[in-house]
Design an enzyme around this catalytic site. Structure first.
Site, PDB file in Angstrom:
ATOM      1  N   ALA B  95       0.814  -1.213   0.000  1.00 47.44           N
ATOM      2  CA  ALA B  95       0.000   0.000   0.000  1.00 47.44           C
ATOM      3  C   ALA B  95       0.851   1.268   0.000  1.00 47.44           C
ATOM      4  O   ALA B  95       0.410   2.322  -0.419  1.00 47.44           O
ATOM      5  CB  ALA B  95      -0.898   0.002   1.229  1.00 47.44           C
ATOM      6  N   LYS B  96       2.077   1.164   0.485  1.00 52.02           N
ATOM      7  CA  LYS B  96       3.019   2.288   0.531  1.00 52.02           C
ATOM      8  C   LYS B  96       2.374   3.524   1.146  1.00 52.02           C
ATOM      9  O   LYS B  96       2.492   4.620   0.630  1.00 52.02           O
ATOM     10  CB  LYS B  96       3.586   2.544  -0.862  1.00 52.02           C
ATOM     11  CG  LYS B  96       4.332   1.308  -1.400  1.00 52.02           C
ATOM     12  CD  LYS B  96       5.067   1.585  -2.696  1.00 52.02           C
ATOM     13  CE  LYS B  96       5.872   0.384  -3.162  1.00 52.02           C
ATOM     14  NZ  LYS B  96       5.073  -0.765  -3.612  1.00 52.02           N
ATOM     15  N   ARG B  97       1.742   3.332   2.302  1.00 51.17           N
ATOM     16  CA  ARG B  97       1.059   4.429   2.966  1.00 51.17           C
ATOM     17  C   ARG B  97       2.006   5.199   3.890  1.00 51.17           C
ATOM     18  O   ARG B  97       3.080   4.701   4.246  1.00 51.17           O
ATOM     19  CB  ARG B  97      -0.124   3.904   3.773  1.00 51.17           C
ATOM     20  CG  ARG B  97      -1.191   3.182   2.960  1.00 51.17           C
ATOM     21  CD  ARG B  97      -1.853   4.095   1.939  1.00 51.17           C
ATOM     22  NE  ARG B  97      -3.093   3.511   1.444  1.00 51.17           N
ATOM     23  CZ  ARG B  97      -3.230   2.870   0.278  1.00 51.17           C
ATOM     24  NH1 ARG B  97      -2.215   2.732  -0.533  1.00 51.17           N
ATOM     25  NH2 ARG B  97      -4.412   2.385  -0.087  1.00 51.17           N
TER      26      ARG B  97
END
Lengths: 274, 274
Positions: B95-97
């Site tokens: 998700a690379k949040r």
């Protein structure tokens, strides 16, 4: 929406207020919890009460994703409601996405095309090919993190790199990317003194400014250092407006808070002869 | 899942393969498009065919969000299917949040609690308070971008900061954060020579390695520089496995490709006496 249209709206409404739609079910009035879609009902009431005082709405994706399918439904209804009723509003999907090219392209399509937001926030760490896919849509924008409003901003963003701090390098480098005229930047209000530095690199770009209000930033300081002759700022307030009251008068109180900020903005614009 | 359990799985299966479930409707076999949920049907077939050869599945959120509500439904069914049928599999929400604290906490809850992934990928640009909320869940992990596999990695990640390159500073700094033992790191396979440098800073941490196969990285080089005495690697392949065939034999061909990688991994582990 084009940048010119956004500037026209700012001049027309005498406002550069962005309202963050960060809906937390623990904070909204209880009577809404019995409705079929509390998040949308809350947003609808806030939008109805404030749309003439702001130029932008910014739903933060985390607050919708936290509710899975239902959250996405609320988000879809919210963005559709804004686009149908108030097409003059500049919409921001606060998503802070960024991935390798083909993946960023999927995110870009999701937010800018399918959901039809005017813009989406993106993270710079993965560089050029992670951001450019967000810049390929006509009259749409990517708003890239430059200097954020949180404490952790000092961990890496203000680190000295070759010749300048990382956030400056990020901004300067991004200007060389394809369609960089569609870039705007996130610059936190809690660091007003940095705005002057940033304006030397990007005098014309729009800056999205979180951190006024709940996070402690000052509107007048931000404007003193960050405003250009077309304003060039979108100043966000979320909690200070949408949770001004937790009772049935929440929309009314939200309007009061939005009005205070709008009047302050009107006065600042007047003084600056904009 | 604990790190110890993951290591046990790697030893048991003689594999440190992660399969990326990046489902693109333009690439999956046509006969699936007439089913009610083509994305889930595709994932189910891939999982059924490969679960004994890999230790991890990594759906990339972009490919699900691109389909809005339907995509979230497919994602939910996919993660539930894995958790029910194959609880021994380490799941990664790619998700690379990363956002300010309260917002990161919402993302963390969404992925690690509600969807019940074992881990989620996060971006470091916003620093400590943007990552720490992902580290508060027992037996769950955050996998932070360090050095990515794309061209843009050289824009900022390899910039010299005070004393060392940014990606090294990111890794080193993150070790001081609360619950940093729950951190793993993304390190791209296209930069095998960097692994030795990274292992000096984090000898024991797990590294998630994208970029083998379609993106051009070499498994043996990655292992040469990046493997530790518990392996300490999760090597991801997405397109090379799941799109090995676009016909009705796609699952069978996916298994063949996964098997090739697993056998290569088994041999590497054997040579290293793990």
């Amino acid at each position: 929406m084009t940048t010119t249209q956004l500037i026209e709206q700012i001049q027309h409404k005498k406002s550069f207020l962005c309202i963050g739609l960060d809906v937390d079910l623990n904070k909204i009035p209880r009577h809404l919890l019995t409705t079929e879609d509390p998040i949308f009902e809350f947003n609808k009431a806030i939008i109805d009460a404030t749309h003439d005082l702001c130029v932008s709405y910014k739903p933060n994706m985390a607050f919708y994703e936290a509710h899975g399918l239902k959250g996405w439904q609320s988000l879809r209804k919210t963005i559709d409601y804004i686009n149908e009723r108030h097409p003059e509003i500049f919409t921001i999907a606060d998503a802070k996405r960024g991935d390798i090219g083909n993946t960023s392209a999927m995110y870009a399509k999701a937010f800018l095309e399918d959901l039809n937001f005017d813009s989406v926030t993106v993270a710079p760490y993965m560089g050029k090919d992670s951001v450019e896919p967000f810049l390929t849509f006509e009259n749409k924008h990517a708003i890239m993190l430059a200097l954020t409003s949180n404490e952790g901003a000092f961990d890496f963003q203000t680190q000295q790199t070759e010749g300048e701090e990382l956030y400056k390098k990020v901004i300067r480098t991004s200007k060389t990317w394809q369609n960089s005229h569609r870039l705007m930047y996130v610059v936190g209000a809690t660091k007003a003194e940095y705005f002057a530095e940033i304006r030397k690199i990007i005098p014309k770009s729009f800056l999205l400014v979180p951190g006024v209000g709940a996070q402690g930033g000052s509107l007048s300081e931000v404007c003193q250092y960050g405003m250009n002759d077309e304003v060039g700022l979108l100043v966000n307030s979320s909690r200070g407006i949408i949770y001004a009251s937790g009772e049935s008068d929440f929309a009314e109180k939200a309007r009061e808070e939005a009005l205070k900020l709008q009047q302050e903005m009107r006065d600042i614009m007047h003084l600056a002869s904009i």
